[in-house]
Write a protein that holds these residues in place. Sequence first.
Motif, PDB file in Angstrom:
ATOM      1  N   GLU A 176     -29.122  46.668 -64.913  1.00  0.00           N
ATOM      2  CA  GLU A 176     -29.750  47.243 -66.272  1.00  0.00           C
ATOM      3  C   GLU A 176     -30.429  46.374 -66.897  1.00  0.00           C
ATOM      4  N   ILE A 177     -29.789  45.083 -67.146  1.00  0.00           N
ATOM      5  CA  ILE A 177     -30.567  44.056 -67.938  1.00  0.00           C
ATOM      6  C   ILE A 177     -31.991  43.910 -67.385  1.00  0.00           C
ATOM      7  N   ASP A 178     -31.807  43.477 -65.944  1.00  0.00           N
ATOM      8  CA  ASP A 178     -33.092  42.920 -65.096  1.00  0.00           C
ATOM      9  C   ASP A 178     -34.190  44.226 -65.416  1.00  0.00           C
ATOM     10  N   ALA A 179     -33.919  45.392 -65.176  1.00  0.00           N
ATOM     11  CA  ALA A 179     -34.827  46.489 -65.540  1.00  0.00           C
ATOM     12  C   ALA A 179     -35.584  46.347 -66.776  1.00  0.00           C
ATOM     13  N   VAL A 180     -34.711  46.177 -67.853  1.00  0.00           N
ATOM     14  CA  VAL A 180     -35.082  46.098 -69.368  1.00  0.00           C
ATOM     15  C   VAL A 180     -35.999  44.977 -69.259  1.00  0.00           C
ATOM     16  N   LEU A 181     -35.639  43.956 -68.825  1.00  0.00           N
ATOM     17  CA  LEU A 181     -36.476  42.602 -68.921  1.00  0.00           C
ATOM     18  C   LEU A 181     -38.207  42.654 -68.268  1.00  0.00           C
ATOM     19  N   ASP A 182     -37.922  43.666 -67.169  1.00  0.00           N
ATOM     20  CA  ASP A 182     -39.322  43.928 -66.603  1.00  0.00           C
ATOM     21  C   ASP A 182     -40.133  44.713 -67.609  1.00  0.00           C
ATOM     22  N   MET A 183     -39.354  45.685 -68.133  1.00  0.00           N
ATOM     23  CA  MET A 183     -40.098  46.430 -69.123  1.00  0.00           C
ATOM     24  C   MET A 183     -40.835  45.816 -70.321  1.00  0.00           C
TER      25      MET A 183
END
Length: 251
Positions: A176-183
Amino acid sequence: MTTTPLLQLDGLTRRFGGLTAVNDVTLSFGEGEIVGLIGSNGAGKTTLVNLVTGHLKPSAGRVTFAGRDITGSPPYRLARLGLLRTFQVVQPFAQLPARDNVAAAALFSGAAPDMASARDAAEAALLRLGIAHVADKLPPHLTLAERKRLELAKSLAAKPKMLFLDEVNAGLNSAEIDAVLDMIRSIAAEGVTIVVIEHLMKVVRGLCTRLVVLHQGALLADGPTDAVARDPAVIDAYLGARGAAMLEAAR
């Protein structure tokens, strides 16, 4: 990045009685930067953000945004200028579906002229952040990760020029963190300046090209992430040997 800072803080200070929570902080932020704001608990991070975003008035100093003196301006006026923030503890309108939570942010920030346009902006923000499927759900029925994205969608729909993200990854798992960082990277790529208030070394190293460190309300360090992470004063006051090793390992 422009030569003129988007946000300039000059001697910003806040006292609570005999306690100086923020002490004579001078900083500048350029367009499109992703800056990490770190420091131990009680270092003054949240107070500094509250001063900049209008939730507190400074005891001394000045805040300039896009060439305009905004010192002490209320949050709704700052939102209309494009200066926005998220909160660590998300508090959406529990009785409104996700779509209308985001639409409210677009409408009251002035980013949308009417409710129909605000709902269109909400749909676009929810889709971009991968949570279009929760548009009709009430916030209490969303997962923590979905509520965190909802908070980010509200800011995105308000068309920010600068965005402060307060512990946006708290409570999320690694994927979930990786997805937020991409955003966050995609938002910054559009020229939005982002300041991340964060404790997770993975986030700081993976996202921020610059680090600002507060210690006991004062500015301790400001510079490229790698250089600040190796600063003996920062290691001694905040990271410690273990934290410095974790930051190095997150490269």
